[in-house]
Design a protein around this motif. Sequence first.
Motif, PDB file in Angstrom:
ATOM      1  N   MET A   1      50.770  41.928  59.660  1.00  8.85           N
ATOM      2  CA  MET A   1      50.856  40.459  59.661  1.00  8.85           C
ATOM      3  C   MET A   1      49.462  39.867  59.475  1.00  8.85           C
ATOM      4  O   MET A   1      48.512  40.250  60.151  1.00  8.85           O
ATOM      5  N   ALA A   2      49.347  38.965  58.542  1.00 10.69           N
ATOM      6  CA  ALA A   2      48.037  38.384  58.261  1.00 10.69           C
ATOM      7  C   ALA A   2      47.592  37.511  59.425  1.00 10.69           C
ATOM      8  O   ALA A   2      48.398  36.810  60.047  1.00 10.69           O
ATOM      9  N   SER A   3      46.302  37.590  59.748  1.00  6.83           N
ATOM     10  CA  SER A   3      45.763  36.767  60.820  1.00  6.83           C
ATOM     11  C   SER A   3      45.682  35.317  60.368  1.00  6.83           C
ATOM     12  O   SER A   3      45.487  35.018  59.188  1.00  6.83           O
ATOM     13  N   GLU A   4      45.876  34.410  61.339  1.00  6.05           N
ATOM     14  CA  GLU A   4      45.810  32.997  61.023  1.00  6.05           C
ATOM     15  C   GLU A   4      44.369  32.565  60.788  1.00  6.05           C
ATOM     16  O   GLU A   4      43.455  33.015  61.486  1.00  6.05           O
ATOM     17  N   VAL A   5      44.183  31.699  59.810  1.00  2.00           N
ATOM     18  CA  VAL A   5      42.851  31.177  59.507  1.00  2.00           C
ATOM     19  C   VAL A   5      42.638  29.905  60.315  1.00  2.00           C
ATOM     20  O   VAL A   5      43.495  29.009  60.318  1.00  2.00           O
ATOM     21  N   ALA A   6      41.523  29.830  61.023  1.00  2.00           N
ATOM     22  CA  ALA A   6      41.229  28.653  61.829  1.00  2.00           C
ATOM     23  C   ALA A   6      41.064  27.442  60.921  1.00  2.00           C
ATOM     24  O   ALA A   6      40.462  27.539  59.843  1.00  2.00           O
ATOM     25  N   PRO A   7      41.629  26.294  61.310  1.00  2.00           N
ATOM     26  CA  PRO A   7      41.490  25.100  60.465  1.00  2.00           C
ATOM     27  C   PRO A   7      40.032  24.673  60.354  1.00  2.00           C
ATOM     28  O   PRO A   7      39.236  24.847  61.288  1.00  2.00           O
ATOM     29  N   THR A   8      39.673  24.120  59.209  1.00  2.00           N
ATOM     30  CA  THR A   8      38.319  23.620  59.006  1.00  2.00           C
ATOM     31  C   THR A   8      38.108  22.371  59.846  1.00  2.00           C
ATOM     32  O   THR A   8      38.917  21.432  59.781  1.00  2.00           O
ATOM     33  N   PRO A   9      37.067  22.344  60.681  1.00  2.00           N
ATOM     34  CA  PRO A   9      36.855  21.149  61.512  1.00  2.00           C
ATOM     35  C   PRO A   9      36.546  19.921  60.663  1.00  2.00           C
ATOM     36  O   PRO A   9      35.900  20.024  59.622  1.00  2.00           O
ATOM     37  N   ARG A  10      37.029  18.776  61.127  1.00  2.00           N
ATOM     38  CA  ARG A  10      36.744  17.513  60.453  1.00  2.00           C
ATOM     39  C   ARG A  10      35.678  16.767  61.241  1.00  2.00           C
ATOM     40  O   ARG A  10      35.610  16.858  62.467  1.00  2.00           O
ATOM     41  N   PHE A  11      34.880  16.002  60.505  1.00  2.00           N
ATOM     42  CA  PHE A  11      33.824  15.212  61.135  1.00  2.00           C
ATOM     43  C   PHE A  11      33.912  13.777  60.627  1.00  2.00           C
ATOM     44  O   PHE A  11      34.440  13.501  59.544  1.00  2.00           O
ATOM     45  N   PHE A  12      33.349  12.883  61.431  1.00  2.00           N
ATOM     46  CA  PHE A  12      33.379  11.466  61.134  1.00  2.00           C
ATOM     47  C   PHE A  12      31.977  10.890  61.311  1.00  2.00           C
ATOM     48  O   PHE A  12      31.258  11.288  62.227  1.00  2.00           O
ATOM     49  N   VAL A  13      31.624   9.951  60.442  1.00  2.00           N
ATOM     50  CA  VAL A  13      30.383   9.199  60.604  1.00  2.00           C
ATOM     51  C   VAL A  13      30.658   8.074  61.599  1.00  2.00           C
ATOM     52  O   VAL A  13      31.620   7.320  61.451  1.00  2.00           O
ATOM     53  N   LEU A  14      29.812   7.979  62.625  1.00  2.00           N
ATOM     54  CA  LEU A  14      29.948   6.936  63.636  1.00  2.00           C
ATOM     55  C   LEU A  14      29.063   5.749  63.279  1.00  2.00           C
ATOM     56  O   LEU A  14      27.856   5.910  63.067  1.00  2.00           O
ATOM     57  N   GLU A  15      29.678   4.569  63.214  1.00  2.00           N
ATOM     58  CA  GLU A  15      28.939   3.325  63.002  1.00  2.00           C
ATOM     59  C   GLU A  15      29.460   2.270  63.966  1.00  2.00           C
ATOM     60  O   GLU A  15      30.602   2.366  64.448  1.00  2.00           O
ATOM     61  N   ASP A  16      28.634   1.257  64.239  1.00  4.58           N
ATOM     62  CA  ASP A  16      29.119   0.163  65.064  1.00  4.58           C
ATOM     63  C   ASP A  16      30.033  -0.733  64.219  1.00  4.58           C
ATOM     64  O   ASP A  16      29.889  -0.830  63.000  1.00  4.58           O
ATOM     65  N   ASP A  17      30.986  -1.383  64.886  1.00  6.98           N
ATOM     66  CA  ASP A  17      32.012  -2.166  64.204  1.00  6.98           C
ATOM     67  C   ASP A  17      31.507  -3.589  63.986  1.00  6.98           C
ATOM     68  O   ASP A  17      31.879  -4.526  64.707  1.00  6.98           O
ATOM     69  N   VAL A  18      30.652  -3.755  62.986  1.00  2.00           N
ATOM     70  CA  VAL A  18      30.066  -5.057  62.683  1.00  2.00           C
ATOM     71  C   VAL A  18      31.173  -6.045  62.308  1.00  2.00           C
ATOM     72  O   VAL A  18      32.093  -5.714  61.558  1.00  2.00           O
ATOM     73  N   ARG A 132      22.752  21.848  64.626  1.00  2.00           N
ATOM     74  CA  ARG A 132      22.489  22.865  63.615  1.00  2.00           C
ATOM     75  C   ARG A 132      23.368  22.671  62.379  1.00  2.00           C
ATOM     76  O   ARG A 132      23.082  23.221  61.318  1.00  2.00           O
ATOM     77  N   GLY A 133      24.428  21.918  62.529  1.00  2.00           N
ATOM     78  CA  GLY A 133      25.264  21.628  61.373  1.00  2.00           C
ATOM     79  C   GLY A 133      24.446  21.017  60.250  1.00  2.00           C
ATOM     80  O   GLY A 133      23.584  20.164  60.485  1.00  2.00           O
ATOM     81  N   ALA A 134      24.728  21.426  59.015  1.00  2.00           N
ATOM     82  CA  ALA A 134      23.923  20.993  57.868  1.00  2.00           C
ATOM     83  C   ALA A 134      24.814  20.557  56.723  1.00  2.00           C
ATOM     84  O   ALA A 134      25.894  21.108  56.506  1.00  2.00           O
ATOM     85  N   VAL A 135      24.345  19.570  55.986  1.00  2.00           N
ATOM     86  CA  VAL A 135      25.071  19.084  54.820  1.00  2.00           C
ATOM     87  C   VAL A 135      25.153  20.185  53.770  1.00  2.00           C
ATOM     88  O   VAL A 135      24.163  20.859  53.469  1.00  2.00           O
ATOM     89  N   SER A 168      30.079  25.521  56.225  1.00  2.00           N
ATOM     90  CA  SER A 168      30.979  26.168  57.171  1.00  2.00           C
ATOM     91  C   SER A 168      30.234  27.230  57.975  1.00  2.00           C
ATOM     92  O   SER A 168      29.311  27.874  57.477  1.00  2.00           O
ATOM     93  N   GLY A 169      30.620  27.372  59.225  1.00  2.00           N
ATOM     94  CA  GLY A 169      30.140  28.488  60.041  1.00  2.00           C
ATOM     95  C   GLY A 169      28.854  28.274  60.792  1.00  2.00           C
ATOM     96  O   GLY A 169      28.436  29.172  61.534  1.00  2.00           O
ATOM     97  N   ILE A 170      28.171  27.114  60.661  1.00  2.00           N
ATOM     98  CA  ILE A 170      26.903  26.960  61.378  1.00  2.00           C
ATOM     99  C   ILE A 170      26.921  25.825  62.397  1.00  2.00           C
ATOM    100  O   ILE A 170      25.995  25.710  63.200  1.00  2.00           O
ATOM    101  N   TRP A 171      27.946  24.982  62.381  1.00  2.00           N
ATOM    102  CA  TRP A 171      28.100  23.968  63.422  1.00  2.00           C
ATOM    103  C   TRP A 171      28.299  24.660  64.763  1.00  2.00           C
ATOM    104  O   TRP A 171      29.055  25.628  64.874  1.00  2.00           O
ATOM    105  N   GLN A 172      27.610  24.206  65.784  1.00  2.00           N
ATOM    106  CA  GLN A 172      27.639  24.880  67.085  1.00  2.00           C
ATOM    107  C   GLN A 172      28.486  24.156  68.123  1.00  2.00           C
ATOM    108  O   GLN A 172      28.339  24.390  69.324  1.00  2.00           O
ATOM    109  N   GLY A 173      29.384  23.288  67.676  1.00  2.00           N
ATOM    110  CA  GLY A 173      30.369  22.725  68.573  1.00  2.00           C
ATOM    111  C   GLY A 173      30.015  21.414  69.232  1.00  2.00           C
ATOM    112  O   GLY A 173      30.777  20.912  70.059  1.00  2.00           O
TER     113      GLY A 173
END
Length: 230
Positions: A1-18, A132-135, A168-173
């Motif tokens: 049985m193939a192992s499940e692949v972890a979903p790719t984390p999503r990120f959001f840019v935070l801005e103030d609600d002008v 450590r996450g990088a563009v 992928s793979g370098i964000w530290q949570g």
Amino acid sequence: MASEVAPTPRFFVLEDDVRGAHDTQFDTVEPDNLGDAPHCPRCGDPIGMRTWLPPYRVELELYGQSLGDFVDGPGGNSFLISERMAEAFRTEGLTGLLGFHPVEVVRVRRKHKGPKPGAAPRYFAVTVCFGRGAVDEGRSRLRRAVAVTCPECRNPGRDSIHGFTLESGIWQGEDIFRPRGLQGRILVSERFAELVKQHGLTNMKLIPTEEFIWDPLRLGPPTDTHAGPT
């Protein structure tokens, strides 16, 4: 049985609600003490504005109908969060905010017509960690005036942003952080986005990184997915 692949984390840019219902800004009140700016540990270039030092005294500027939980101000290195936001962040075990210094609110000024502001909640001054996450330059739509030279900060100027993603793979949570390559932006995790929703935290916009656009010169997106000229 193939192992499940972890979903790719999503990120959001935070801005103030002008111009939102809880649009609030702050300005520092003298004495306004500043420390050194953070620098890249590899190339030595600055990667942020000078740090705000105590005493933490502010004047709030209310543009919306009521004071927000998230309050931006001058410099861009520090911002304010309300006591209830600080408690929610800590209770849920999120990471990435530093400081939590109590702030003295000297005055609240209403900037637009509206009801008289109520008593200000207790606020804390916080900073966001450098993650450590990088563009991912190859999968992002960036225009850069100068090619990247430092593999650590990846921080030359850029002309426009038309959506980006992280390597992928370098964000530290971290749940809130400044990414390498775009240290001037604040990114948050899906857990942070859920915290905002569950607790009804105000004066924040969360924009998916792949939808984020910053193009002050109206240059339009790059002709390919690679960043800038080579």
